[in-house]
Design a protein around this motif. Sequence first.
Motif, PDB file in Angstrom:
ATOM      1  N   SER A 331     -25.228  -4.829  19.140  1.00 29.72           N
ATOM      2  CA  SER A 331     -25.202  -3.365  19.028  1.00 29.72           C
ATOM      3  C   SER A 331     -24.470  -2.771  20.244  1.00 29.72           C
ATOM      4  N   ASN A 332     -24.663  -3.354  21.437  1.00 29.54           N
ATOM      5  CA  ASN A 332     -23.918  -2.888  22.626  1.00 29.54           C
ATOM      6  C   ASN A 332     -22.414  -3.057  22.414  1.00 29.54           C
ATOM      7  N   ALA A 333     -22.033  -4.226  21.878  1.00 35.38           N
ATOM      8  CA  ALA A 333     -20.606  -4.500  21.690  1.00 35.38           C
ATOM      9  C   ALA A 333     -19.982  -3.435  20.782  1.00 35.38           C
ATOM     10  N   VAL A 334     -20.710  -3.065  19.709  1.00 37.81           N
ATOM     11  CA  VAL A 334     -20.174  -2.053  18.782  1.00 37.81           C
ATOM     12  C   VAL A 334     -20.136  -0.690  19.482  1.00 37.81           C
ATOM     13  N   ARG A 335     -21.242  -0.353  20.182  1.00 40.83           N
ATOM     14  CA  ARG A 335     -21.348   0.982  20.770  1.00 40.83           C
ATOM     15  C   ARG A 335     -20.391   1.207  21.938  1.00 40.83           C
ATOM     16  N   TYR A 336     -20.054   0.113  22.660  1.00 43.47           N
ATOM     17  CA  TYR A 336     -19.181   0.284  23.828  1.00 43.47           C
ATOM     18  C   TYR A 336     -17.755  -0.212  23.577  1.00 43.47           C
ATOM     19  N   THR A 337     -17.373  -0.245  22.283  1.00 43.13           N
ATOM     20  CA  THR A 337     -15.991  -0.609  21.954  1.00 43.13           C
ATOM     21  C   THR A 337     -15.388   0.527  21.123  1.00 43.13           C
ATOM     22  N   LYS A 360     -18.452 -11.176  22.113  1.00 45.69           N
ATOM     23  CA  LYS A 360     -17.289 -10.744  22.883  1.00 45.69           C
ATOM     24  C   LYS A 360     -16.707  -9.481  22.250  1.00 45.69           C
ATOM     25  N   ASP A 361     -16.369  -8.511  23.098  1.00 49.59           N
ATOM     26  CA  ASP A 361     -15.756  -7.296  22.548  1.00 49.59           C
ATOM     27  C   ASP A 361     -14.503  -6.938  23.327  1.00 49.59           C
ATOM     28  N   SER A 362     -13.715  -6.032  22.741  1.00 52.11           N
ATOM     29  CA  SER A 362     -12.490  -5.601  23.425  1.00 52.11           C
ATOM     30  C   SER A 362     -12.688  -4.160  23.895  1.00 52.11           C
ATOM     31  N   ARG A 373     -26.709  -5.409  38.492  1.00 52.94           N
ATOM     32  CA  ARG A 373     -27.897  -4.619  38.162  1.00 52.94           C
ATOM     33  C   ARG A 373     -27.984  -4.249  36.674  1.00 52.94           C
ATOM     34  N   ILE A 374     -27.020  -4.736  35.908  1.00 54.29           N
ATOM     35  CA  ILE A 374     -26.883  -4.258  34.529  1.00 54.29           C
ATOM     36  C   ILE A 374     -28.092  -4.577  33.637  1.00 54.29           C
ATOM     37  N   THR A 375     -28.857  -5.643  34.004  1.00 52.85           N
ATOM     38  CA  THR A 375     -29.997  -5.999  33.142  1.00 52.85           C
ATOM     39  C   THR A 375     -31.302  -5.322  33.594  1.00 52.85           C
ATOM     40  N   PHE A 378     -33.396   0.644  32.316  1.00 50.73           N
ATOM     41  CA  PHE A 378     -32.776   1.972  32.382  1.00 50.73           C
ATOM     42  C   PHE A 378     -31.507   2.030  33.242  1.00 50.73           C
ATOM     43  N   TYR A 379     -30.970   0.880  33.588  1.00 52.87           N
ATOM     44  CA  TYR A 379     -29.715   0.913  34.361  1.00 52.87           C
ATOM     45  C   TYR A 379     -28.556   1.065  33.387  1.00 52.87           C
ATOM     46  N   ARG A 380     -27.742   2.085  33.616  1.00 51.75           N
ATOM     47  CA  ARG A 380     -26.595   2.308  32.727  1.00 51.75           C
ATOM     48  C   ARG A 380     -25.366   2.541  33.576  1.00 51.75           C
ATOM     49  N   VAL A 381     -24.211   2.121  33.067  1.00 52.25           N
ATOM     50  CA  VAL A 381     -22.957   2.379  33.777  1.00 52.25           C
ATOM     51  C   VAL A 381     -22.617   3.853  33.582  1.00 52.25           C
ATOM     52  N   SER A 382     -22.697   4.301  32.336  1.00 50.61           N
ATOM     53  CA  SER A 382     -22.453   5.708  32.068  1.00 50.61           C
ATOM     54  C   SER A 382     -23.593   6.219  31.208  1.00 50.61           C
ATOM     55  N   ARG A 385     -22.487   8.128  28.000  1.00 50.77           N
ATOM     56  CA  ARG A 385     -21.961   7.268  26.933  1.00 50.77           C
ATOM     57  C   ARG A 385     -23.104   6.518  26.241  1.00 50.77           C
ATOM     58  N   SER A 386     -24.087   6.061  27.057  1.00 49.67           N
ATOM     59  CA  SER A 386     -25.213   5.316  26.490  1.00 49.67           C
ATOM     60  C   SER A 386     -26.010   6.228  25.560  1.00 49.67           C
ATOM     61  N   ARG A 387     -26.308   7.469  26.050  1.00 52.71           N
ATOM     62  CA  ARG A 387     -27.132   8.394  25.241  1.00 52.71           C
ATOM     63  C   ARG A 387     -26.421   8.798  23.968  1.00 52.71           C
ATOM     64  N   GLY A 390     -26.800   6.472  21.300  1.00 54.62           N
ATOM     65  CA  GLY A 390     -28.171   6.163  20.896  1.00 54.62           C
ATOM     66  C   GLY A 390     -28.829   5.067  21.718  1.00 54.62           C
ATOM     67  N   GLY A 391     -28.311   4.812  22.936  1.00 58.71           N
ATOM     68  CA  GLY A 391     -28.874   3.749  23.784  1.00 58.71           C
ATOM     69  C   GLY A 391     -30.148   4.194  24.477  1.00 58.71           C
ATOM     70  N   THR A 392     -30.999   3.212  24.787  1.00 58.99           N
ATOM     71  CA  THR A 392     -32.245   3.526  25.493  1.00 58.99           C
ATOM     72  C   THR A 392     -32.204   3.026  26.939  1.00 58.99           C
ATOM     73  N   GLY A 393     -31.211   2.216  27.255  1.00 58.63           N
ATOM     74  CA  GLY A 393     -31.123   1.649  28.610  1.00 58.63           C
ATOM     75  C   GLY A 393     -32.033   0.440  28.770  1.00 58.63           C
ATOM     76  N   LEU A 394     -32.591  -0.053  27.651  1.00 57.14           N
ATOM     77  CA  LEU A 394     -33.548  -1.170  27.749  1.00 57.14           C
ATOM     78  C   LEU A 394     -33.065  -2.433  27.040  1.00 57.14           C
ATOM     79  N   GLY A 395     -31.954  -2.308  26.310  1.00 53.34           N
ATOM     80  CA  GLY A 395     -31.489  -3.424  25.477  1.00 53.34           C
ATOM     81  C   GLY A 395     -31.250  -4.709  26.253  1.00 53.34           C
ATOM     82  N   LEU A 396     -30.519  -4.603  27.359  1.00 53.31           N
ATOM     83  CA  LEU A 396     -30.199  -5.833  28.108  1.00 53.31           C
ATOM     84  C   LEU A 396     -31.424  -6.402  28.814  1.00 53.31           C
ATOM     85  N   SER A 397     -32.343  -5.515  29.270  1.00 51.53           N
ATOM     86  CA  SER A 397     -33.532  -6.100  29.917  1.00 51.53           C
ATOM     87  C   SER A 397     -34.401  -6.810  28.880  1.00 51.53           C
TER      88      SER A 397
END
Length: 436
Positions: A331-337, A360-362, A373-375, A378-382, A385-387, A390-397
């Motif tokens: 879902s991250n790959a789709v949302r951040y591509t 893998k995404d492009s 710190r990405i995992t 609630f750590y997000r790069v942007s 963009r995450s919100r 529909g991101g919660t900031g918890l997917g990678l953890s």
Amino acid sequence: MLKFISSISRHQTLRRILLFLIVSALIGWTTGFLLPALLIAALIVIIWQYWRVNHLLMRAKANETFDKTVSLDIYRQLENQLAHRELSARQRARRLLSLLRAYRQAGSALHDGALIVQRNSSQIVWFNKAAKRFLGLSYPRSLGTNLLMHINSTRVHEWFLAGDIDEPLMDLPCPQDENIRLSLRLLPYSNEQFMVVVRDVTKLMQLEHMRRDFVANVSHELRTPLTVVHGYLDMMEPEDNPEFAPMIEEMRKQSARMAQLVEDLLTLSRLDAEDSLREEVIPMQMMLTTLRREAEALSQGHHKISIEDSAQCDIYGAHKELHSAFSNLVSNAVRYTPYGGTISIRFEQAADKSLRLSVKDSGYGIPAQHLPRITERFYRVSTSRSRESGGTGLGLSIAKHVLSLHQARLEIESEVGKGSQFTCIFSGDRARSRPR
Ligand code: ADP
């Protein structure tokens, strides 16, 4: 010549030998036996010198202490040198001893338990007062005994044998009092020995439990009101009140986001509370198909999605949890591509037999400084963009947590503007052959 004479005058022993030989030669010459007199004198000199060297050697062997004297005699000077060395060696030993005493006193004054333990046999070589208290050791009886005998736990056995110096072993019941919780940490002390640091983490663990319970309770309490709000929002038809349509749409979006947040928080609390999960053989072909279907549903045809399966085997693990971890990555790959990008999901077995599932995404990629710190929760790069997506900031953890419960790890490679690759790496002994 002058130099030679002055050097001779400084060497009393040589002077004496020369004098003895000259006197002997004179006596020999006056009596007409010059050669025999010289020979006898030379023999006496050799025997005398040998006797003195031997005498010195015997004294050194007998560990006799040498006294310092002022003399020009060569043997006295040698004795002086030995005495000097002996004195400085004794001073060095005294200095070392006082240093050692200071270290031991510092070690004993520590609140944390400290033990020196042999790496291969786990034999205790030294321990301080706190270690004595925590592990019920006694001095000197416990010296030379096996550390693992004093802490009867398979977790400790496995951890010590693995020699993991990076991760402390947390939340261990104290053998003396179950209510005291301990943490153990290994420090490399020498090539043959470890230092084991034992720390009382009772308060920390209580706080950790309180935090966990609090998050779980709040999330649980929020679930019902959210369901009610969600239900009412669903009943409201935007067509009936066109002026409220954008508001209803936004409220639905936000309530769905909150519901997802609550679900993710509950998943994390559940994972936090688990030491192990119920495991089974996961049919990976089915898993990959599901992941692809989910990715396509999320992408709505805006990305090129591919799957590749070259492993020829399945994974032994917790089905629901691993699906949630992989699904978060997809879902991250789709949302951040951005639209038009590619996403490939690959499952393979590496040469070292480890199993790798990579997504893998492009897409946008992640700047290198965020990777460590990405995992974190609630750590997000942007954040925007995450919100927005529909991101919660918890997917990678969640993904990292699930993987660690499978003794697996998450490897992240990313380049800004080029894309990212998230790889879940499982040890080869989780591989199971596929039914034909
Ligand atoms: P979120 O719900 O915000 O996506 P995650 O824990 O899944 O939370 O991810 C944390 C952050 O990592 C995201 O906010 C995003 O900035 C970054 N991230 C995760 N996956 C990717 C990816 N495939 N490409 C770029 N950035 C990513």
